[in-house]
Motif scaffolding. Structure first.
Motif, PDB file in Angstrom:
ATOM      1  N   ASN A   1       0.832  -1.198   0.000  1.00 53.13           N
ATOM      2  CA  ASN A   1       0.000   0.000   0.000  1.00 53.13           C
ATOM      3  C   ASN A   1       0.869   1.251   0.000  1.00 53.13           C
ATOM      4  OD1 ASN A   1      -2.550   0.977  -0.142  1.00 53.13           O
ATOM      5  ND2 ASN A   1      -3.223   0.127   1.806  1.00 53.13           N
TER       6      ASN A   1
ATOM      7  N   LEU B   1      -5.877  -8.312  -2.639  1.00 54.66           N
ATOM      8  CA  LEU B   1      -7.063  -7.488  -2.840  1.00 54.66           C
ATOM      9  C   LEU B   1      -7.575  -7.830  -4.234  1.00 54.66           C
ATOM     10  CD1 LEU B   1      -5.966  -3.944  -1.638  1.00 54.66           C
ATOM     11  CD2 LEU B   1      -7.624  -5.426  -0.550  1.00 54.66           C
ATOM     12  N   PRO B   2      -8.880  -7.660  -4.494  1.00 58.66           N
ATOM     13  CA  PRO B   2      -9.356  -7.922  -5.848  1.00 58.66           C
ATOM     14  C   PRO B   2      -8.658  -6.978  -6.828  1.00 58.66           C
ATOM     15  CG  PRO B   2     -11.189  -7.575  -4.333  1.00 58.66           C
ATOM     16  CD  PRO B   2      -9.954  -7.247  -3.587  1.00 58.66           C
TER      17      PRO B   2
ATOM     18  N   THR C   1     -10.134  -3.636  -7.243  1.00 57.17           N
ATOM     19  CA  THR C   1      -9.842  -2.620  -6.235  1.00 57.17           C
ATOM     20  C   THR C   1      -8.593  -1.833  -6.621  1.00 57.17           C
ATOM     21  OG1 THR C   1     -10.860  -3.943  -4.516  1.00 57.17           O
ATOM     22  CG2 THR C   1      -9.318  -2.271  -3.796  1.00 57.17           C
TER      23      THR C   1
ATOM     24  N   SER D   1      -9.602   0.408  -9.538  1.00 54.58           N
ATOM     25  CA  SER D   1     -10.434   1.563  -9.223  1.00 54.58           C
ATOM     26  C   SER D   1      -9.669   2.567  -8.366  1.00 54.58           C
ATOM     27  CB  SER D   1     -11.749   1.144  -8.569  1.00 54.58           C
ATOM     28  OG  SER D   1     -11.585   0.952  -7.193  1.00 54.58           O
ATOM     29  N   ASN D   2      -8.605   2.125  -7.688  1.00 51.26           N
ATOM     30  CA  ASN D   2      -7.751   3.068  -6.979  1.00 51.26           C
ATOM     31  C   ASN D   2      -6.677   3.672  -7.888  1.00 51.26           C
ATOM     32  OD1 ASN D   2      -8.977   2.975  -4.498  1.00 51.26           O
ATOM     33  ND2 ASN D   2      -7.731   1.286  -3.741  1.00 51.26           N
ATOM     34  N   GLY D   3      -6.700   3.316  -9.159  1.00 49.08           N
ATOM     35  CA  GLY D   3      -5.755   3.908 -10.109  1.00 49.08           C
ATOM     36  C   GLY D   3      -4.331   3.412  -9.956  1.00 49.08           C
ATOM     37  N   GLN D   4      -4.145   2.144  -9.571  1.00 48.77           N
ATOM     38  CA  GLN D   4      -2.799   1.646  -9.298  1.00 48.77           C
ATOM     39  C   GLN D   4      -2.215   0.774 -10.407  1.00 48.77           C
ATOM     40  OE1 GLN D   4      -4.242   0.070  -5.623  1.00 48.77           O
ATOM     41  NE2 GLN D   4      -3.011   1.458  -4.397  1.00 48.77           N
TER      42      GLN D   4
ATOM     43  N   SER E   1       1.086   2.208 -11.954  1.00 51.85           N
ATOM     44  CA  SER E   1       0.700   3.320 -12.825  1.00 51.85           C
ATOM     45  C   SER E   1       1.622   4.524 -12.657  1.00 51.85           C
ATOM     46  CB  SER E   1      -0.743   3.721 -12.540  1.00 51.85           C
ATOM     47  OG  SER E   1      -0.872   4.086 -11.189  1.00 51.85           O
ATOM     48  N   LEU E   2       2.342   4.600 -11.534  1.00 56.37           N
ATOM     49  CA  LEU E   2       3.228   5.741 -11.324  1.00 56.37           C
ATOM     50  C   LEU E   2       4.667   5.457 -11.761  1.00 56.37           C
ATOM     51  CD1 LEU E   2       1.968   6.805  -7.776  1.00 56.37           C
ATOM     52  CD2 LEU E   2       1.399   7.861  -9.941  1.00 56.37           C
TER      53      LEU E   2
ATOM     54  N   THR F   1     -17.755  -1.493  -6.644  1.00 61.78           N
ATOM     55  CA  THR F   1     -18.902  -1.142  -5.790  1.00 61.78           C
ATOM     56  C   THR F   1     -19.242   0.340  -5.878  1.00 61.78           C
ATOM     57  OG1 THR F   1     -17.405  -0.921  -3.939  1.00 61.78           O
ATOM     58  CG2 THR F   1     -18.562  -3.007  -4.152  1.00 61.78           C
ATOM     59  N   ASP F   2     -18.230   1.171  -6.131  1.00 61.91           N
ATOM     60  CA  ASP F   2     -18.508   2.609  -6.230  1.00 61.91           C
ATOM     61  C   ASP F   2     -19.355   2.928  -7.454  1.00 61.91           C
ATOM     62  OD1 ASP F   2     -17.639   3.804  -4.008  1.00 61.91           O
ATOM     63  OD2 ASP F   2     -15.625   4.271  -4.736  1.00 61.91           O
TER      64      ASP F   2
ATOM     65  N   THR G   1     -21.411   0.593  -2.274  1.00 64.46           N
ATOM     66  CA  THR G   1     -20.326   0.425  -1.301  1.00 64.46           C
ATOM     67  C   THR G   1     -20.836   0.413   0.146  1.00 64.46           C
ATOM     68  OG1 THR G   1     -18.910   1.611  -2.831  1.00 64.46           O
ATOM     69  CG2 THR G   1     -18.038   1.243  -0.648  1.00 64.46           C
TER      70      THR G   1
END
Lengths: 501, 308
Positions: free
Chosen positions: A99, A115-116, A119, A122-125, A333-334, A437-438, A443
């Motif tokens: 994390n 984590l799925p 997830t 959707s967190n942009g990772q 992604s970074l 979920t968002d 959620t």
């Protein structure tokens, strides 16, 4: 008095100076780095090979990671013009450390685990990989079927690459080998829950001093059964029948779940189930091996059961919607070097020499090659005492076919058999299901339903709770927590998914 | 002339002292104030690739899950009630122990007791959960096997009986924390002017009267300070105590579910940073409001006892 004063003054001055220096240093550092590389890399001067930082899961001690890294770099620099930095993160602190790692650009090649995948996305990772996959070599393209690759797609975008481990699972019962034989049964005779039940009652009579049945691990009766949680392993809103049903229901209304709970409750009442099941700390296979238990349900690949244990398959090999993407590889992604990271990623799937170094380590030091093509830890060494016990953890590495498998996995053809096992696995109809979920607007309901599910799920599966009274109450609580909205949203997404295929 | 020198000297001294304060201040700013910028995450849909500043705002939608369901009400009530009970039992017991320590004359014994009392405070909750398990295990536990069985009583499946757990958790919490606070109280007790005790003896006060009229009034300010600070944390719960110690047994959820446990269970799969931040934002804002209220109430009753 005077001395005291001058001392305090000097001290204060020193502290102030130190602090100013500290601040100055901190603010200068980030400027300095790009400046230096900017001036240094101009012209035809040969550029240093880019170092790609790769984060992997470690289960055992990885004291020799540096040696392996050096050996890999020799090949990588020569053949691919890049370097690798191995970052092993232990399973215990995986969640926290990755994390943190993903908040910056430090890690390039990322293991997405625990984590799925949805997830992470959707967190942009995760960086989209489509252009890389399209441009990849033929050898890479031949590794996975389109269905397997689509297990790591979200909204049609390839965010990660699956690795080589069992995607599917047999739902099995582990028996104490000697005791089963004593009762006069062979493992292949046991095929249905009725067979299991008959044997458990006999074993309860024959071996009254041990637990007849124990959970797979801690208070989990069995990690996998026949329902598919559609995008999450909490099993809130599921499809049953090994993922072949297409109606999404509350887990507490699922036919398979109810049937299992009725059976296990009878077993619990008759004393077959461990009394402490809900506060159990051990794994089922451990207890069987220690002679404390007779049987435990579990899920398993084609790997051989541990010594003294034998297994019978009850529900054969199926892959739920999250299995393929449960542990995947991709690019942060970074990351500042996405192209070089892909080069490394592809090499770790296709270059046998590199894969062997990464998985088995250095020959002679970390493993010895047997004449049949399998590998063994050196004399007197096990995965946990080795300085690089990674061979047992092939399932958390990119790709292992072509690498000598460690001998207790089952033989020289183990990885080919594993691929055959995966290809034969029955895919859930929910494969490719994305639980965002968002976007679905559920959620709040989800967090509430997970908490309700947690109250009853293990208790019911272990047979401790009476399904006749508990199930209706649990379902009522789920409804209060918003399960109907979740089912409707998941049903809609599933219908769309099935319509598209 | 002499007036001026005195003034400059005073100023010089103050400058020195303020200079010495700088490291502490910087620590406070870096550690306690700069992170407050992150409070905005509670109002955003956090995206790692966009970062904190660029992630989109979502208003109050991150907070709704804390209030929406029956369970949400249950966890808030649990958190509050447990903390109130912990505060009362903890304070009463710690003060009691501090006074006993003070009455003890044997210095060696006093030190040994202090160490023994402090040990539980230093043990990690995970270890505590196994100690509790050693007592309460159904098949192998001490209570079932060594106490109930010899007495001819039926074994109790502790991890399945919610009714016992409010007492078990209160007991475990008390056992774990009383040593630490009793030492704080004891430090205050030995700071009480011995002349007061001598005067009390001259006035023929017995031991009980000395405690009632000298020791307890001397402890008053410390008790008030610690209690007001405790009220500030009344919406937090010790995650280890409520998650590890009951072995995360689902059957016990109705009596062990606190805000922190609910947030942990609900969000581990979703890894939703916005919602987790919202939970702690809510906890700290309510805690802050309660501290202000409690302090206001104290200052109305007795100006000198208030914190600020």
């Amino acid at each position: 008095m005077n001395i005291f004063k001058s001392v305090t003054k000097t001290l204060a001055a020193v502290m102030l100076a130190a602090m100013l220096a500290g601040c100055g240093g901190a603010s200068n550092a980030p400027d300095a780095a790009p400046g230096a590389s900017g001036t240094g890399a101009s012209g035809a001067e040969p550029k240093d090979a880019v170092t790609v930082n790769a984060a992997f899961l470690s289960v055992y001690n990885m004291a020799d990671a540096q040696l392996v890294q050096d050996a890999m770099n020799k090949i990588l620099e020569e053949k691919y013009g890049i370097k690798i930095q191995l970052t092993f993160i232990s399973a215990g602190s995986w969640r926290e450390q990755t994390n943190m790692l993903l908040t910056g650009s430090e890690a390039d090649l990322m293991t997405y685990f625990m984590l799925p995948l949805s997830t992470f996305v959707s967190n942009g990772q995760c960086l989209p990989l489509d252009k890389y996959v399209a441009a990849a070599g033929d050898k890479f393209k031949s590794l996975f079927s389109p269905e397997q690759l689509s297990g790591c797609q979200i909204g049609g975008v390839q965010y990660a690459i699956p690795n080589l481990r069992n995607y599917g699972n047999d739902v099995i019962v582990n028996f104490d080998e000697a005791k089963l034989e004593q009762l006069g049964y062979k493992p292949e005779d046991v095929k249905t829950m009725e067979d299991v039940e008959k044997i458990l009652y006999e074993a309860h009579k024959a071996f009254p001093d041990i637990y007849t049945l124990v959970p797979q691990a801690s208070s989990t009766f069995s990690q996998a059964w026949t329902w598919d949680g559609l995008g999450d392993q909490n099993n809130v809103a599921v499809i049953g029948n090994r993922g072949q049903d297409t109606t999404v229901t509350d887990i507490f209304e699922n036919k398979d779940f109810i049937e299992l709970c009725r059976r296990t409750h009878k077993w619990y009442e008759d004393g077959l189930m461990m009394g402490d099941a809900l506060s159990n700390q051990e794994t089922g296979t451990n207890m069987i091996q220690n002679g404390a238990a007779f049987a435990a349900f579990a899920n398993s690949s084609n790997a051989a059961p541990p010594a003294g244990v034998t297994k019978s398959v009850i529900f054969s090999n199926w892959t739920d919607s999250t299995n393929i993407s449960a542990l995947t590889f991709g690019i942060n992604s970074l990351s500042k070097h996405p192209d070089e990271t892909w080069t490394l990623l592809e090499a770790l799937y296709t270059d046998t020499e590199l894969m062997t170094l990464l998985i088995d380590g250095i020959e002679g030091a970390h493993y010895v090659l047997n004449s049949d093509g399998t590998a063994s830890y050196p004399e007197g060494v096990t995965a946990s005492t080795s300085a690089y016990g990674n061979a047992t953890v092939y399932w958390a590495m990119p790709y292992a076919k072509g690498v000598p498998p460690i001998v207790d996995l089952g033989g020289p053809a183990f990885f080919d058999e594993l691929i055959a096992f995966n290809n034969a696995s029955l895919l859930s109809k929910g494969t490719g299901f994305v639980l965002d979920t968002d976007a679905m607007g559920i959620t709040d309901e989800y967090t509430a339903c997970i908490n309700v599910k947690d109250k009853y799920y293990n208790g019911l599966m272990c047979g401790v709770l009476d399904p006749e009274t508990t199930l209706p109450a649990a379902h009522r609580e789920m409804v209060d927590a918003g399960i109907e909205k979740i089912c409707a949203a998941k049903q809609k997404a599933l219908d769309e998914l099935l319509g598209r295929i | 002339m002499p007036q001026k020198t005195k003034k400059t000297r005073g100023l010089k001294m103050t400058v020195t002292l303020y200079t010495m304060m700088i490291p502490g201040l910087i620590y406070l700013i870096i550690n306690n104030y700069i992170p407050m910028v992150g409070l905005q995450i509670a109002f955003k849909k956090f995206n790692y690739s966009l970062g904190m500043w660029k992630s989109p705002w979502t208003g109050l939608s991150n907070f709704t899950y804390l209030f929406k369901t029956k369970d949400a009400l249950n966890m808030t009530i649990n958190t509050l009630l447990y903390n109130i009970v912990f505060l009362i039992t903890g304070t009463v017991f710690a003060v009691f122990i501090a006074i006993l320590l003070n009455e003890l004359r044997n210095v060696r014994a006093k030190k040994i007791y202090q160490v023994i009392f402090l040990i539980p405070y230093l043990i990690s909750m995970v270890i505590v959960s196994y100690i509790v398990f050693a007592f309460l295990s159904f098949d192998k536990g001490f209570i079932n096997n060594s106490l109930l069985k010899p007495l001819g009583l039926p074994a109790v499946n502790w991890y399945m009986q919610p009714s016992y757990w409010p007492y078990i958790l209160t007991g475990v919490n008390l056992w774990k924390v009383f040593g630490y606070s009793s030492i704080i109280y004891y430090a205050t007790v030995i700071g009480i002017d011995t002349a007061l005790y001598e005067a009390a003896v001259i006035d023929r006060a017995d031991a009980w009267q000395r405690i009632w009229h000298v020791t307890l009034p001397g402890l008053r300010n410390t008790i008030i300070t610690l209690t007001v600070l405790g009220i500030g944390r009344i919406f937090y719960s010790d995650f280890g105590l409520f998650y590890q110690v009951p072995q995360n047994s689902g059957v016990l959820a109705n009596v062990t579910q606190t805000i922190d446990v609910y947030v942990y269970k609900g969000l581990t799969q979703l890894n939703d940073i916005g919602r987790s931040s919202a939970a702690s934002f809510y906890q700290s804002v309510v805690g802050f409001a309660l501290v202000l209220t409690a302090n206001f109430a104290v200052s109305k009753l007795d100006r000198d006892s208030a914190l600020f």
